[in-house]
Motif scaffolding. Sequence first.
Motif, PDB file in Angstrom:
ATOM      1  N   GLU A 102       0.846  -1.192   0.000  1.00  0.00           N
ATOM      2  CA  GLU A 102       0.000   0.000   0.000  1.00  0.00           C
ATOM      3  C   GLU A 102       0.883   1.244   0.000  1.00  0.00           C
ATOM      4  O   GLU A 102       1.995   1.217   0.526  1.00  0.00           O
ATOM      5  CB  GLU A 102      -0.913   0.008   1.237  1.00  0.00           C
ATOM      6  N   PRO A 103       0.377   2.331  -0.555  1.00  0.00           N
ATOM      7  CA  PRO A 103       1.163   3.575  -0.529  1.00  0.00           C
ATOM      8  C   PRO A 103       1.320   4.081   0.903  1.00  0.00           C
ATOM      9  O   PRO A 103       0.433   3.913   1.724  1.00  0.00           O
ATOM     10  CB  PRO A 103       0.339   4.549  -1.379  1.00  0.00           C
ATOM     11  N   ASP A 104       2.455   4.635   1.182  1.00  0.00           N
ATOM     12  CA  ASP A 104       2.748   5.195   2.496  1.00  0.00           C
ATOM     13  C   ASP A 104       2.591   6.710   2.406  1.00  0.00           C
ATOM     14  O   ASP A 104       3.368   7.364   1.712  1.00  0.00           O
ATOM     15  CB  ASP A 104       4.174   4.816   2.898  1.00  0.00           C
ATOM     16  N   PRO A 105       1.571   7.285   3.100  1.00  0.00           N
ATOM     17  CA  PRO A 105       1.363   8.738   3.008  1.00  0.00           C
ATOM     18  C   PRO A 105       2.583   9.543   3.462  1.00  0.00           C
ATOM     19  O   PRO A 105       2.832  10.629   2.957  1.00  0.00           O
ATOM     20  CB  PRO A 105       0.176   8.998   3.929  1.00  0.00           C
ATOM     21  N   ALA A 106       3.347   8.994   4.389  1.00  0.00           N
ATOM     22  CA  ALA A 106       4.530   9.709   4.881  1.00  0.00           C
ATOM     23  C   ALA A 106       5.690   9.644   3.899  1.00  0.00           C
ATOM     24  O   ALA A 106       6.614  10.442   3.971  1.00  0.00           O
ATOM     25  CB  ALA A 106       4.962   9.134   6.225  1.00  0.00           C
ATOM     26  N   SER A 107       5.633   8.679   2.978  1.00  0.00           N
ATOM     27  CA  SER A 107       6.718   8.508   2.013  1.00  0.00           C
ATOM     28  C   SER A 107       6.109   8.148   0.657  1.00  0.00           C
ATOM     29  O   SER A 107       6.074   6.980   0.280  1.00  0.00           O
ATOM     30  CB  SER A 107       7.664   7.404   2.499  1.00  0.00           C
ATOM     31  N   PRO A 108       5.616   9.131  -0.080  1.00  0.00           N
ATOM     32  CA  PRO A 108       4.928   8.843  -1.339  1.00  0.00           C
ATOM     33  C   PRO A 108       5.852   8.207  -2.378  1.00  0.00           C
ATOM     34  O   PRO A 108       7.069   8.270  -2.265  1.00  0.00           O
ATOM     35  CB  PRO A 108       4.434  10.211  -1.801  1.00  0.00           C
ATOM     36  N   ASP A 109       5.224   7.634  -3.394  1.00  0.00           N
ATOM     37  CA  ASP A 109       5.988   7.009  -4.483  1.00  0.00           C
ATOM     38  C   ASP A 109       6.932   8.031  -5.106  1.00  0.00           C
ATOM     39  O   ASP A 109       6.561   9.159  -5.370  1.00  0.00           O
ATOM     40  CB  ASP A 109       5.038   6.479  -5.558  1.00  0.00           C
ATOM     41  N   ARG A 110       8.171   7.584  -5.301  1.00  0.00           N
ATOM     42  CA  ARG A 110       9.169   8.462  -5.911  1.00  0.00           C
ATOM     43  C   ARG A 110       9.156   8.381  -7.420  1.00  0.00           C
ATOM     44  O   ARG A 110       9.488   9.323  -8.104  1.00  0.00           O
ATOM     45  CB  ARG A 110      10.555   8.114  -5.378  1.00  0.00           C
ATOM     46  N   THR A 111       8.804   7.222  -7.925  1.00  0.00           N
ATOM     47  CA  THR A 111       8.800   7.011  -9.378  1.00  0.00           C
ATOM     48  C   THR A 111       7.579   6.163  -9.747  1.00  0.00           C
ATOM     49  O   THR A 111       6.987   5.516  -8.877  1.00  0.00           O
ATOM     50  CB  THR A 111      10.071   6.263  -9.841  1.00  0.00           C
ATOM     51  N   PRO A 112       7.229   6.143 -11.019  1.00  0.00           N
ATOM     52  CA  PRO A 112       6.144   5.239 -11.445  1.00  0.00           C
ATOM     53  C   PRO A 112       6.470   3.769 -11.154  1.00  0.00           C
ATOM     54  O   PRO A 112       5.569   2.959 -10.976  1.00  0.00           O
ATOM     55  CB  PRO A 112       6.037   5.495 -12.949  1.00  0.00           C
ATOM     56  N   LEU A 113       7.756   3.430 -11.090  1.00  0.00           N
ATOM     57  CA  LEU A 113       8.135   2.047 -10.774  1.00  0.00           C
ATOM     58  C   LEU A 113       7.688   1.648  -9.372  1.00  0.00           C
ATOM     59  O   LEU A 113       7.340   0.491  -9.143  1.00  0.00           O
ATOM     60  CB  LEU A 113       9.645   1.857 -10.909  1.00  0.00           C
ATOM     61  N   ASP A 114       7.706   2.598  -8.424  1.00  0.00           N
ATOM     62  CA  ASP A 114       7.231   2.292  -7.068  1.00  0.00           C
ATOM     63  C   ASP A 114       5.789   1.794  -7.118  1.00  0.00           C
ATOM     64  O   ASP A 114       5.455   0.768  -6.523  1.00  0.00           O
ATOM     65  CB  ASP A 114       7.301   3.534  -6.171  1.00  0.00           C
ATOM     66  N   ALA A 115       4.929   2.538  -7.807  1.00  0.00           N
ATOM     67  CA  ALA A 115       3.516   2.159  -7.907  1.00  0.00           C
ATOM     68  C   ALA A 115       3.358   0.846  -8.670  1.00  0.00           C
ATOM     69  O   ALA A 115       2.535  -0.001  -8.291  1.00  0.00           O
ATOM     70  CB  ALA A 115       2.727   3.274  -8.584  1.00  0.00           C
ATOM     71  N   LEU A 116       4.144   0.647  -9.720  1.00  0.00           N
ATOM     72  CA  LEU A 116       4.056  -0.588 -10.499  1.00  0.00           C
ATOM     73  C   LEU A 116       4.459  -1.800  -9.659  1.00  0.00           C
ATOM     74  O   LEU A 116       3.774  -2.832  -9.668  1.00  0.00           O
ATOM     75  CB  LEU A 116       4.938  -0.487 -11.748  1.00  0.00           C
ATOM     76  N   VAL A 117       5.547  -1.676  -8.918  1.00  0.00           N
ATOM     77  CA  VAL A 117       5.984  -2.789  -8.072  1.00  0.00           C
ATOM     78  C   VAL A 117       4.933  -3.080  -7.008  1.00  0.00           C
ATOM     79  O   VAL A 117       4.606  -4.243  -6.741  1.00  0.00           O
ATOM     80  CB  VAL A 117       7.371  -2.499  -7.446  1.00  0.00           C
ATOM     81  N   ARG A 118       4.367  -2.048  -6.393  1.00  0.00           N
ATOM     82  CA  ARG A 118       3.305  -2.256  -5.402  1.00  0.00           C
ATOM     83  C   ARG A 118       2.123  -2.990  -6.028  1.00  0.00           C
ATOM     84  O   ARG A 118       1.566  -3.911  -5.436  1.00  0.00           O
ATOM     85  CB  ARG A 118       2.833  -0.918  -4.819  1.00  0.00           C
ATOM     86  N   TRP A 119       1.747  -2.582  -7.257  1.00  0.00           N
ATOM     87  CA  TRP A 119       0.633  -3.230  -7.939  1.00  0.00           C
ATOM     88  C   TRP A 119       0.919  -4.718  -8.131  1.00  0.00           C
ATOM     89  O   TRP A 119       0.077  -5.562  -7.857  1.00  0.00           O
ATOM     90  CB  TRP A 119       0.393  -2.548  -9.293  1.00  0.00           C
ATOM     91  N   PHE A 120       2.133  -5.049  -8.593  1.00  0.00           N
ATOM     92  CA  PHE A 120       2.493  -6.449  -8.807  1.00  0.00           C
ATOM     93  C   PHE A 120       2.588  -7.223  -7.502  1.00  0.00           C
ATOM     94  O   PHE A 120       2.174  -8.381  -7.430  1.00  0.00           O
ATOM     95  CB  PHE A 120       3.820  -6.560  -9.572  1.00  0.00           C
ATOM     96  N   VAL A 121       3.121  -6.599  -6.465  1.00  0.00           N
ATOM     97  CA  VAL A 121       3.280  -7.285  -5.180  1.00  0.00           C
ATOM     98  C   VAL A 121       1.909  -7.649  -4.589  1.00  0.00           C
ATOM     99  O   VAL A 121       1.771  -8.680  -3.935  1.00  0.00           O
ATOM    100  CB  VAL A 121       4.117  -6.420  -4.210  1.00  0.00           C
ATOM    101  N   ARG A 122       0.910  -6.830  -4.859  1.00  0.00           N
ATOM    102  CA  ARG A 122      -0.447  -7.148  -4.391  1.00  0.00           C
ATOM    103  C   ARG A 122      -1.070  -8.274  -5.208  1.00  0.00           C
ATOM    104  O   ARG A 122      -2.093  -8.826  -4.819  1.00  0.00           O
ATOM    105  CB  ARG A 122      -1.340  -5.904  -4.459  1.00  0.00           C
TER     106      ARG A 122
END
Length: 151
Positions: A102-122
Amino acid sequence: MTPRLLFRVVAIAEAVTWTLLIAGLILRATTGWALGVTIGGGIHGFVFLAYAGVALLVGIDRRWQPGLVVLAVASAIVPYATVPVDLALDRRGKLDGAWRREPDPASPDRTPLDALVRWFVRRPAVLIAVFAVLLVAIFATLLALGPPGGR
């Protein structure tokens, strides 16, 4: 499976496949049996690619600096170096924690890869399937190009 365990398993597997490749090289030099290099080299190449992919995945998930990801991947070029790199990363806490799902409000995604990896990990089944297809495609392409150093 945690990032730490996944990274450790492929780091050890990569080191073990170095042994297969080196044994094949020794067999070829001492007995002329070249098939040992083909078998050991093929297995090693496949696991090398898997290790590189896992290092990239874990590095993005754990938010390593790009240089650290490059170091982890490059360690596979040196026989058995993936194991001490794994141990050093573990000692430094670079492999700690669960996958970031899940996204961390205190430490937002730095790159689109962060969101992509999170999507795959879920979606681990999708991650494994895509990883396997990419790994096989890259391996098959490299096999079609021929072994390193020519034929």
